[in-house]
Motif scaffolding. Structure first.
Motif, PDB file in Angstrom:
ATOM      1  N   ALA A 195       0.834  -1.210   0.000  1.00  0.00           N
ATOM      2  CA  ALA A 195       0.000   0.000   0.000  1.00  0.00           C
ATOM      3  C   ALA A 195       0.868   1.260   0.000  1.00  0.00           C
ATOM      4  O   ALA A 195       0.533   2.241  -0.684  1.00  0.00           O
ATOM      5  CB  ALA A 195      -0.934  -0.006   1.209  1.00  0.00           C
ATOM      6  N   LEU A 196       1.974   1.259   0.747  1.00  0.00           N
ATOM      7  CA  LEU A 196       2.868   2.416   0.766  1.00  0.00           C
ATOM      8  C   LEU A 196       3.461   2.670  -0.621  1.00  0.00           C
ATOM      9  O   LEU A 196       3.522   3.816  -1.079  1.00  0.00           O
ATOM     10  CB  LEU A 196       3.999   2.213   1.788  1.00  0.00           C
ATOM     11  CG  LEU A 196       3.603   2.280   3.255  1.00  0.00           C
ATOM     12  CD1 LEU A 196       4.767   1.829   4.143  1.00  0.00           C
ATOM     13  CD2 LEU A 196       3.145   3.672   3.646  1.00  0.00           C
ATOM     14  N   ILE A 197       3.866   1.604  -1.279  1.00  0.00           N
ATOM     15  CA  ILE A 197       4.437   1.746  -2.626  1.00  0.00           C
ATOM     16  C   ILE A 197       3.365   2.253  -3.579  1.00  0.00           C
ATOM     17  O   ILE A 197       3.581   3.201  -4.337  1.00  0.00           O
ATOM     18  CB  ILE A 197       5.018   0.402  -3.121  1.00  0.00           C
ATOM     19  CG1 ILE A 197       6.249   0.030  -2.296  1.00  0.00           C
ATOM     20  CG2 ILE A 197       5.358   0.464  -4.614  1.00  0.00           C
ATOM     21  CD1 ILE A 197       6.722  -1.384  -2.513  1.00  0.00           C
ATOM     22  N   ASN A 198       2.198   1.635  -3.538  1.00  0.00           N
ATOM     23  CA  ASN A 198       1.104   2.013  -4.428  1.00  0.00           C
ATOM     24  C   ASN A 198       0.684   3.465  -4.201  1.00  0.00           C
ATOM     25  O   ASN A 198       0.533   4.238  -5.144  1.00  0.00           O
ATOM     26  CB  ASN A 198      -0.083   1.063  -4.228  1.00  0.00           C
ATOM     27  CG  ASN A 198      -1.159   1.288  -5.253  1.00  0.00           C
ATOM     28  OD1 ASN A 198      -0.884   1.470  -6.437  1.00  0.00           O
ATOM     29  ND2 ASN A 198      -2.400   1.270  -4.803  1.00  0.00           N
ATOM     30  N   ARG A 199       0.513   3.833  -2.955  1.00  0.00           N
ATOM     31  CA  ARG A 199       0.102   5.207  -2.632  1.00  0.00           C
ATOM     32  C   ARG A 199       1.190   6.206  -3.017  1.00  0.00           C
ATOM     33  O   ARG A 199       0.893   7.280  -3.553  1.00  0.00           O
ATOM     34  CB  ARG A 199      -0.217   5.315  -1.138  1.00  0.00           C
ATOM     35  CG  ARG A 199      -0.657   6.677  -0.707  1.00  0.00           C
ATOM     36  CD  ARG A 199      -2.054   6.999  -1.203  1.00  0.00           C
ATOM     37  NE  ARG A 199      -2.430   8.311  -0.708  1.00  0.00           N
ATOM     38  CZ  ARG A 199      -3.000   9.255  -1.430  1.00  0.00           C
ATOM     39  NH1 ARG A 199      -3.322   9.021  -2.680  1.00  0.00           N
ATOM     40  NH2 ARG A 199      -3.276  10.416  -0.914  1.00  0.00           N
ATOM     41  N   GLY A 200       2.443   5.853  -2.787  1.00  0.00           N
ATOM     42  CA  GLY A 200       3.550   6.721  -3.176  1.00  0.00           C
ATOM     43  C   GLY A 200       3.580   6.961  -4.676  1.00  0.00           C
ATOM     44  O   GLY A 200       3.770   8.092  -5.137  1.00  0.00           O
ATOM     45  N   LYS A 201       3.370   5.890  -5.451  1.00  0.00           N
ATOM     46  CA  LYS A 201       3.351   6.039  -6.906  1.00  0.00           C
ATOM     47  C   LYS A 201       2.163   6.902  -7.347  1.00  0.00           C
ATOM     48  O   LYS A 201       2.296   7.724  -8.250  1.00  0.00           O
ATOM     49  CB  LYS A 201       3.309   4.668  -7.581  1.00  0.00           C
ATOM     50  CG  LYS A 201       4.609   3.925  -7.419  1.00  0.00           C
ATOM     51  CD  LYS A 201       4.756   2.658  -8.235  1.00  0.00           C
ATOM     52  CE  LYS A 201       3.555   1.834  -8.423  1.00  0.00           C
ATOM     53  NZ  LYS A 201       3.789   0.556  -9.089  1.00  0.00           N
ATOM     54  N   LYS A 202       1.020   6.721  -6.702  1.00  0.00           N
ATOM     55  CA  LYS A 202      -0.151   7.534  -7.047  1.00  0.00           C
ATOM     56  C   LYS A 202       0.092   9.011  -6.724  1.00  0.00           C
ATOM     57  O   LYS A 202      -0.294   9.891  -7.497  1.00  0.00           O
ATOM     58  CB  LYS A 202      -1.389   7.034  -6.314  1.00  0.00           C
ATOM     59  CG  LYS A 202      -1.947   5.763  -6.905  1.00  0.00           C
ATOM     60  CD  LYS A 202      -3.193   5.303  -6.174  1.00  0.00           C
ATOM     61  CE  LYS A 202      -3.706   4.018  -6.795  1.00  0.00           C
ATOM     62  NZ  LYS A 202      -4.872   3.496  -6.106  1.00  0.00           N
ATOM     63  N   LEU A 203       0.721   9.274  -5.580  1.00  0.00           N
ATOM     64  CA  LEU A 203       1.036  10.660  -5.224  1.00  0.00           C
ATOM     65  C   LEU A 203       2.009  11.270  -6.234  1.00  0.00           C
ATOM     66  O   LEU A 203       1.866  12.439  -6.619  1.00  0.00           O
ATOM     67  CB  LEU A 203       1.621  10.737  -3.812  1.00  0.00           C
ATOM     68  CG  LEU A 203       0.647  10.485  -2.664  1.00  0.00           C
ATOM     69  CD1 LEU A 203       1.408  10.370  -1.342  1.00  0.00           C
ATOM     70  CD2 LEU A 203      -0.402  11.581  -2.592  1.00  0.00           C
ATOM     71  N   MET A 204       2.990  10.474  -6.660  1.00  0.00           N
ATOM     72  CA  MET A 204       3.933  10.957  -7.672  1.00  0.00           C
ATOM     73  C   MET A 204       3.201  11.273  -8.972  1.00  0.00           C
ATOM     74  O   MET A 204       3.421  12.317  -9.588  1.00  0.00           O
ATOM     75  CB  MET A 204       5.018   9.900  -7.950  1.00  0.00           C
ATOM     76  CG  MET A 204       6.069   9.779  -6.882  1.00  0.00           C
ATOM     77  SD  MET A 204       7.270   8.451  -7.223  1.00  0.00           S
ATOM     78  CE  MET A 204       7.953   8.985  -8.780  1.00  0.00           C
ATOM     79  N   GLN A 205       2.317  10.367  -9.381  1.00  0.00           N
ATOM     80  CA  GLN A 205       1.564  10.546 -10.626  1.00  0.00           C
ATOM     81  C   GLN A 205       0.683  11.788 -10.541  1.00  0.00           C
ATOM     82  O   GLN A 205       0.657  12.593 -11.467  1.00  0.00           O
ATOM     83  CB  GLN A 205       0.704   9.306 -10.893  1.00  0.00           C
ATOM     84  CG  GLN A 205      -0.094   9.377 -12.179  1.00  0.00           C
ATOM     85  CD  GLN A 205       0.777   9.325 -13.411  1.00  0.00           C
ATOM     86  OE1 GLN A 205       1.756   8.587 -13.451  1.00  0.00           O
ATOM     87  NE2 GLN A 205       0.442  10.103 -14.420  1.00  0.00           N
ATOM     88  N   LYS A 206      -0.008  11.960  -9.436  1.00  0.00           N
ATOM     89  CA  LYS A 206      -0.898  13.110  -9.257  1.00  0.00           C
ATOM     90  C   LYS A 206      -0.113  14.424  -9.315  1.00  0.00           C
ATOM     91  O   LYS A 206      -0.522  15.373  -9.978  1.00  0.00           O
ATOM     92  CB  LYS A 206      -1.625  12.985  -7.911  1.00  0.00           C
ATOM     93  CG  LYS A 206      -2.654  14.043  -7.652  1.00  0.00           C
ATOM     94  CD  LYS A 206      -3.373  13.781  -6.333  1.00  0.00           C
ATOM     95  CE  LYS A 206      -4.375  14.865  -6.046  1.00  0.00           C
ATOM     96  NZ  LYS A 206      -5.083  14.618  -4.788  1.00  0.00           N
ATOM     97  N   GLU A 207       1.029  14.454  -8.629  1.00  0.00           N
ATOM     98  CA  GLU A 207       1.846  15.668  -8.623  1.00  0.00           C
ATOM     99  C   GLU A 207       2.444  15.921 -10.010  1.00  0.00           C
ATOM    100  O   GLU A 207       2.536  17.065 -10.450  1.00  0.00           O
ATOM    101  CB  GLU A 207       2.952  15.566  -7.566  1.00  0.00           C
ATOM    102  CG  GLU A 207       3.729  16.831  -7.362  1.00  0.00           C
ATOM    103  CD  GLU A 207       2.891  18.026  -6.912  1.00  0.00           C
ATOM    104  OE1 GLU A 207       3.267  19.153  -7.286  1.00  0.00           O
ATOM    105  OE2 GLU A 207       1.875  17.844  -6.215  1.00  0.00           O
ATOM    106  N   ALA A 208       2.825  14.857 -10.699  1.00  0.00           N
ATOM    107  CA  ALA A 208       3.367  15.007 -12.053  1.00  0.00           C
ATOM    108  C   ALA A 208       2.304  15.588 -12.989  1.00  0.00           C
ATOM    109  O   ALA A 208       2.612  16.451 -13.817  1.00  0.00           O
ATOM    110  CB  ALA A 208       3.870  13.662 -12.573  1.00  0.00           C
ATOM    111  N   GLU A 209       1.077  15.131 -12.852  1.00  0.00           N
ATOM    112  CA  GLU A 209      -0.011  15.663 -13.678  1.00  0.00           C
ATOM    113  C   GLU A 209      -0.204  17.150 -13.417  1.00  0.00           C
ATOM    114  O   GLU A 209      -0.432  17.924 -14.355  1.00  0.00           O
ATOM    115  CB  GLU A 209      -1.302  14.890 -13.420  1.00  0.00           C
ATOM    116  CG  GLU A 209      -1.285  13.498 -14.012  1.00  0.00           C
ATOM    117  CD  GLU A 209      -2.469  12.654 -13.585  1.00  0.00           C
ATOM    118  OE1 GLU A 209      -3.403  13.158 -12.915  1.00  0.00           O
ATOM    119  OE2 GLU A 209      -2.461  11.435 -13.922  1.00  0.00           O
ATOM    120  N   LYS A 210      -0.131  17.558 -12.155  1.00  0.00           N
ATOM    121  CA  LYS A 210      -0.252  18.986 -11.826  1.00  0.00           C
ATOM    122  C   LYS A 210       0.821  19.804 -12.522  1.00  0.00           C
ATOM    123  O   LYS A 210       0.622  20.955 -12.860  1.00  0.00           O
ATOM    124  CB  LYS A 210      -0.134  19.208 -10.317  1.00  0.00           C
ATOM    125  CG  LYS A 210      -1.326  18.817  -9.523  1.00  0.00           C
ATOM    126  CD  LYS A 210      -1.059  19.161  -8.054  1.00  0.00           C
ATOM    127  CE  LYS A 210      -2.102  18.574  -7.152  1.00  0.00           C
ATOM    128  NZ  LYS A 210      -1.771  18.812  -5.725  1.00  0.00           N
TER     129      LYS A 210
END
Length: 191
Positions: free
Chosen positions: A171-186
């Motif tokens: 979950a930490l890895i998955n959530r970390g990747k999602k946070l990275m993706q979200k910030e990259a989209e911004k």
């Protein structure tokens, strides 16, 4: 000092250290660089602070070598000690992570496993933005991603280092990747 490659395993070296403290040098030689760069990747500490942390790590390793549980990998044990020392130092300084630097190959490792990053990652601007994104992740996500993709630790090793169950690590890895993706989209960066 070790000369060339030493076929002795970590666990055997740990046993030797229990009997003779002079053998600690071999362990320090084996792990210094790996742990130094791990500290630099998961924290904002400069070289001098990272070296101080490592000195504390090896003191703790020596003091607690008799407590090493041979049912786990020695590398997981020493990474856990290192991680805990970094967390302690961050708490002591009451500071937020600042400038953490990653080279292009590390960024590709971090983002290239299950997330395909475009070729423009080689550009300095994109690389700088990715470094900011990674540096801005909360420590628990950043360290899980770094352990998985840069340190290439297995889930079992990560469970030992982080002292978390497998589902939590995933979950930490998955959530970390999602946070990275979200910030990259911004930031209009394609991962």
């Amino acid at each position: 000092m070790e000369s060339g490659k030493n076929p002795m395993g970590d666990e055997e070296l740990a046993d030797l250290i229990k009997n003779s403290p002079e053998n600690l040098e071999g362990l320090i030689n084996r792990y210094w660089d790996r742990l130094f760069y791990f500290i630099k990747k998961v924290s904002y500490f400069g070289d001098e602070d990272a070296e101080d942390i490592l000195q504390n790590v090896f003191i703790k390793v020596y003091k607690n070598i008799n407590d090493f549980d041979s049912s786990m990998k020695f590398s997981s044990w020493i990474y856990r000690i290192t991680r805990n020392e970094v967390v302690d130092q961050i708490r002591k300084k009451q500071a937020r992570p600042q400038n953490i630097s990653y080279d292009a190959s590390e960024i590709l490792k971090l983002t290239g496993s299950e997330i395909n990053i475009e070729k423009d990652i080689q550009g300095k601007e994109a690389r700088a933005e990715i470094m900011k994104i990674i540096s801005g992740l909360p420590v628990k996500y950043r360290e899980a991603i770094i352990l998985k993709f840069l340190e290439e630790k297995s889930y079992d090793e990560m469970m030992d280092i982080l002292k978390k169950p497998k589902g939590t690590v995933a979950a930490l890895i998955n959530r970390g990747k999602k946070l990275m993706q979200k910030e990259a989209e911004k930031r209009n960066i394609t991962l």
